[in-house]
Write a protein that holds these residues in place. Structure first.
Motif, PDB file in Angstrom:
ATOM      1  N   GLN A  98      -8.051   1.386   1.747  1.00 14.79           N
ATOM      2  CA  GLN A  98      -7.114   0.645   0.907  1.00 14.79           C
ATOM      3  C   GLN A  98      -6.683  -0.628   1.630  1.00 14.79           C
ATOM      4  O   GLN A  98      -6.537  -0.638   2.852  1.00 14.79           O
ATOM      5  N   PHE A  99      -6.446  -1.695   0.838  1.00 13.83           N
ATOM      6  CA  PHE A  99      -6.067  -2.984   1.414  1.00 13.83           C
ATOM      7  C   PHE A  99      -4.568  -3.205   1.229  1.00 13.83           C
ATOM      8  O   PHE A  99      -4.052  -3.160   0.104  1.00 13.83           O
ATOM      9  N   TYR A 100      -3.876  -3.444   2.347  1.00 15.58           N
ATOM     10  CA  TYR A 100      -2.429  -3.619   2.323  1.00 15.58           C
ATOM     11  C   TYR A 100      -2.049  -5.016   2.815  1.00 15.58           C
ATOM     12  O   TYR A 100      -2.686  -5.583   3.705  1.00 15.58           O
ATOM     13  N   VAL A 101      -0.972  -5.546   2.240  1.00 12.32           N
ATOM     14  CA  VAL A 101      -0.288  -6.729   2.763  1.00 12.32           C
ATOM     15  C   VAL A 101       1.133  -6.282   3.111  1.00 12.32           C
ATOM     16  O   VAL A 101       1.775  -5.581   2.319  1.00 12.32           O
ATOM     17  N   ASN A 106       1.135 -15.284  -8.560  1.00 14.65           N
ATOM     18  CA  ASN A 106       2.349 -15.722  -9.257  1.00 14.65           C
ATOM     19  C   ASN A 106       2.820 -14.756 -10.336  1.00 14.65           C
ATOM     20  O   ASN A 106       3.718 -15.103 -11.120  1.00 14.65           O
ATOM     21  N   ASN A 107       2.254 -13.561 -10.394  1.00 18.68           N
ATOM     22  CA  ASN A 107       2.725 -12.535 -11.319  1.00 18.68           C
ATOM     23  C   ASN A 107       3.521 -11.499 -10.542  1.00 18.68           C
ATOM     24  O   ASN A 107       3.007 -10.872  -9.613  1.00 18.68           O
ATOM     25  N   LEU A 108       4.796 -11.308 -10.939  1.00 18.58           N
ATOM     26  CA  LEU A 108       5.656 -10.358 -10.235  1.00 18.58           C
ATOM     27  C   LEU A 108       5.161  -8.930 -10.423  1.00 18.58           C
ATOM     28  O   LEU A 108       4.657  -8.558 -11.486  1.00 18.58           O
ATOM     29  N   THR A 109       5.307  -8.132  -9.366  1.00 17.00           N
ATOM     30  CA  THR A 109       5.007  -6.709  -9.442  1.00 17.00           C
ATOM     31  C   THR A 109       6.331  -5.940  -9.424  1.00 17.00           C
ATOM     32  O   THR A 109       7.401  -6.520  -9.270  1.00 17.00           O
ATOM     33  N   ASN A 110       6.242  -4.626  -9.552  1.00 16.65           N
ATOM     34  CA  ASN A 110       7.446  -3.788  -9.480  1.00 16.65           C
ATOM     35  C   ASN A 110       7.593  -3.117  -8.126  1.00 16.65           C
ATOM     36  O   ASN A 110       8.340  -2.141  -7.992  1.00 16.65           O
ATOM     37  N   ILE A 111       6.890  -3.633  -7.119  1.00 16.65           N
ATOM     38  CA  ILE A 111       6.934  -3.045  -5.784  1.00 16.65           C
ATOM     39  C   ILE A 111       8.146  -3.571  -5.019  1.00 16.65           C
ATOM     40  O   ILE A 111       8.313  -4.778  -4.854  1.00 16.65           O
ATOM     41  N   ASP A 112       9.001  -2.671  -4.564  1.00 14.90           N
ATOM     42  CA  ASP A 112      10.159  -3.015  -3.743  1.00 14.90           C
ATOM     43  C   ASP A 112      10.015  -2.293  -2.407  1.00 14.90           C
ATOM     44  O   ASP A 112      10.624  -1.255  -2.163  1.00 14.90           O
ATOM     45  N   ASP A 113       9.159  -2.839  -1.556  1.00 11.21           N
ATOM     46  CA  ASP A 113       8.862  -2.225  -0.266  1.00 11.21           C
ATOM     47  C   ASP A 113       8.351  -3.306   0.663  1.00 11.21           C
ATOM     48  O   ASP A 113       7.949  -4.392   0.213  1.00 11.21           O
ATOM     49  N   LYS A 114       8.322  -3.024   1.958  1.00  8.17           N
ATOM     50  CA  LYS A 114       7.874  -4.030   2.914  1.00  8.17           C
ATOM     51  C   LYS A 114       6.364  -4.196   2.904  1.00  8.17           C
ATOM     52  O   LYS A 114       5.841  -5.133   3.506  1.00  8.17           O
ATOM     53  N   ARG A 115       5.623  -3.286   2.249  1.00  6.10           N
ATOM     54  CA  ARG A 115       4.188  -3.461   2.131  1.00  6.10           C
ATOM     55  C   ARG A 115       3.737  -3.130   0.714  1.00  6.10           C
ATOM     56  O   ARG A 115       4.414  -2.387  -0.008  1.00  6.10           O
ATOM     57  N   ILE A 116       2.596  -3.690   0.334  1.00  7.02           N
ATOM     58  CA  ILE A 116       2.060  -3.493  -1.003  1.00  7.02           C
ATOM     59  C   ILE A 116       0.591  -3.119  -0.875  1.00  7.02           C
ATOM     60  O   ILE A 116      -0.140  -3.702  -0.074  1.00  7.02           O
ATOM     61  N   ASN A 117       0.165  -2.126  -1.655  1.00  7.98           N
ATOM     62  CA  ASN A 117      -1.227  -1.692  -1.681  1.00  7.98           C
ATOM     63  C   ASN A 117      -1.957  -2.501  -2.743  1.00  7.98           C
ATOM     64  O   ASN A 117      -1.852  -2.233  -3.937  1.00  7.98           O
ATOM     65  N   ILE A 118      -2.701  -3.522  -2.286  1.00  7.48           N
ATOM     66  CA  ILE A 118      -3.388  -4.409  -3.219  1.00  7.48           C
ATOM     67  C   ILE A 118      -4.490  -3.673  -3.979  1.00  7.48           C
ATOM     68  O   ILE A 118      -4.830  -4.027  -5.114  1.00  7.48           O
ATOM     69  N   ASP A 137     -22.111 -14.550   8.191  1.00  5.98           N
ATOM     70  CA  ASP A 137     -21.782 -13.640   9.275  1.00  5.98           C
ATOM     71  C   ASP A 137     -21.225 -12.347   8.704  1.00  5.98           C
ATOM     72  O   ASP A 137     -20.969 -12.230   7.500  1.00  5.98           O
ATOM     73  N   LEU A 138     -21.058 -11.385   9.564  1.00 10.39           N
ATOM     74  CA  LEU A 138     -20.547 -10.075   9.165  1.00 10.39           C
ATOM     75  C   LEU A 138     -19.023 -10.148   9.099  1.00 10.39           C
ATOM     76  O   LEU A 138     -18.335 -10.087  10.113  1.00 10.39           O
ATOM     77  N   ARG A 139     -18.510 -10.278   7.887  1.00 14.63           N
ATOM     78  CA  ARG A 139     -17.080 -10.494   7.684  1.00 14.63           C
ATOM     79  C   ARG A 139     -16.353  -9.155   7.600  1.00 14.63           C
ATOM     80  O   ARG A 139     -16.506  -8.398   6.634  1.00 14.63           O
ATOM     81  N   LEU A 140     -15.542  -8.907   8.621  1.00 15.18           N
ATOM     82  CA  LEU A 140     -14.796  -7.650   8.698  1.00 15.18           C
ATOM     83  C   LEU A 140     -13.328  -7.877   9.029  1.00 15.18           C
ATOM     84  O   LEU A 140     -12.631  -6.953   9.449  1.00 15.18           O
ATOM     85  N   HIS A 141     -12.847  -9.105   8.859  1.00 15.81           N
ATOM     86  CA  HIS A 141     -11.506  -9.430   9.341  1.00 15.81           C
ATOM     87  C   HIS A 141     -10.401  -8.665   8.623  1.00 15.81           C
ATOM     88  O   HIS A 141      -9.288  -8.537   9.133  1.00 15.81           O
ATOM     89  N   PHE A 142     -10.680  -8.121   7.431  1.00 18.60           N
ATOM     90  CA  PHE A 142      -9.649  -7.378   6.730  1.00 18.60           C
ATOM     91  C   PHE A 142      -9.308  -6.061   7.418  1.00 18.60           C
ATOM     92  O   PHE A 142      -8.273  -5.473   7.145  1.00 18.60           O
ATOM     93  N   PHE A 143     -10.191  -5.613   8.310  1.00 11.89           N
ATOM     94  CA  PHE A 143      -9.884  -4.409   9.078  1.00 11.89           C
ATOM     95  C   PHE A 143      -9.000  -4.725  10.281  1.00 11.89           C
ATOM     96  O   PHE A 143      -8.578  -3.818  10.992  1.00 11.89           O
ATOM     97  N   GLN A 144      -8.720  -6.006  10.519  1.00 14.08           N
ATOM     98  CA  GLN A 144      -7.982  -6.445  11.690  1.00 14.08           C
ATOM     99  C   GLN A 144      -8.746  -6.091  12.961  1.00 14.08           C
ATOM    100  O   GLN A 144      -9.958  -6.210  13.000  1.00 14.08           O
ATOM    101  N   LYS A 145      -8.098  -5.645  14.002  1.00  7.63           N
ATOM    102  CA  LYS A 145      -8.774  -5.428  15.276  1.00  7.63           C
ATOM    103  C   LYS A 145      -9.711  -4.218  15.198  1.00  7.63           C
ATOM    104  O   LYS A 145      -9.274  -3.101  14.924  1.00  7.63           O
ATOM    105  N   ILE A 146     -10.989  -4.464  15.458  1.00  9.34           N
ATOM    106  CA  ILE A 146     -11.967  -3.379  15.448  1.00  9.34           C
ATOM    107  C   ILE A 146     -12.899  -3.537  16.639  1.00  9.34           C
ATOM    108  O   ILE A 146     -12.996  -4.610  17.237  1.00  9.34           O
ATOM    109  N   ASP A 147     -13.564  -2.448  16.975  1.00  5.09           N
ATOM    110  CA  ASP A 147     -14.661  -2.486  17.938  1.00  5.09           C
ATOM    111  C   ASP A 147     -15.959  -2.328  17.145  1.00  5.09           C
ATOM    112  O   ASP A 147     -16.094  -1.396  16.343  1.00  5.09           O
TER     113      ASP A 147
END
Length: 227
Positions: A72-75, A96-108, A161-171
């Motif tokens: 799952q992808f989170y912001v 620019n479309n509001l969601t109903n999420i009231d939390d410090k993170r959202i599951n995109i 290139d092999l784009r994996l940046h959404f996983f953040q730090k990986i080996d």
């Protein structure tokens, strides 16, 4: 008057009091700091100067990060400069479309209103004084947490290139079809474009990867290199 949120732009000191007395102020209103201002009536008025204290609430900042977790992808916001108990609410928006999420993170991954080439994720944090800070990030992709099946490093801007940046730090480890390690990188950030550890260009072929994320997830699979 006030208090006001810092750097409020829709307020100015009036030159006529609520009693209808005209006058002038000793200095221009500064929306960045709490201050005292002296209102002096114009000649002919029957009252003297009046001091008005205006309180300005401090503003606050925060950072935004994004990552994959269990497919799952989170912001998420972090480093908020006010205590958690002073936060009134979080308001997230997608393109620019509001969601109903009231939390410090959202599951995109729970949302379907994503655009093909670019998406903007916005967050407004309001504190208990009613002051708020808004930030957003734009990500030029719509398929998050997916591992490409092919790269073609011809520098046309597509799958170079092999784009994996959404996983953040990986080996990352890359193996040839015999299981021999040919490339490895800790804290990998989209740096493999079909080269060996020594920088030698590898031939077109099917290669195999092992990915270990910072939260311990492990991924194994194959990728086609097309030169």
């Amino acid at each position: 008057m006030g208090p006001f949120c810092k750097n409020i732009m829709n307020f100015s000191l009036p030159n006529i009091s609520i009693e209808g007395i005209q006058g002038y102020w000793d200095k221009t209103f500064d929306p960045s700091i709490s201050n005292s201002y002296i209102f002096t009536p114009t000649s002919g008025e029957c009252i003297g100067p009046v001091t008005v204290d205006i309180e300005i609430y401090d503003d606050f900042d925060f950072d935004i990060k994004y990552y994959c977790e269990n497919g799952q992808f989170y912001v998420e916001v972090f480093n908020i400069e006010i205590p958690q108990e002073n936060v009134s609410n979080f308001k997230w928006s997608i393109n620019n479309n509001l969601t109903n999420i009231d939390d410090k993170r959202i599951n995109i991954s729970n949302f379907s209103n994503l655009l093909t080439n670019s998406n903007t994720f916005g967050i407004t944090i309001t504190d208990k004084t009613g002051c708020f800070t808004t930030k957003s990030i734009q990500l030029d992709e719509s398929t998050f947490c997916s591992i490409p099946k092919e790269i073609s490093p011809n520098r046309d801007g597509l799958n170079d290139d092999l784009r994996l940046h959404f996983f953040q730090k990986i080996d990352l480890k890359i193996f040839n079809r015999f299981g021999t390690p040919i490339y490895s990188k800790k804290d990998y950030v989209d740096e493999w474009y079909g080269q060996s550890n020594s920088g030698e260009k590898l031939p077109s072929a099917t290669y195999f990867y092992e990915i270990i994320t910072s939260n311990g997830e492990n991924f194994n699979g194959w990728i086609q290199l097309v030169n």
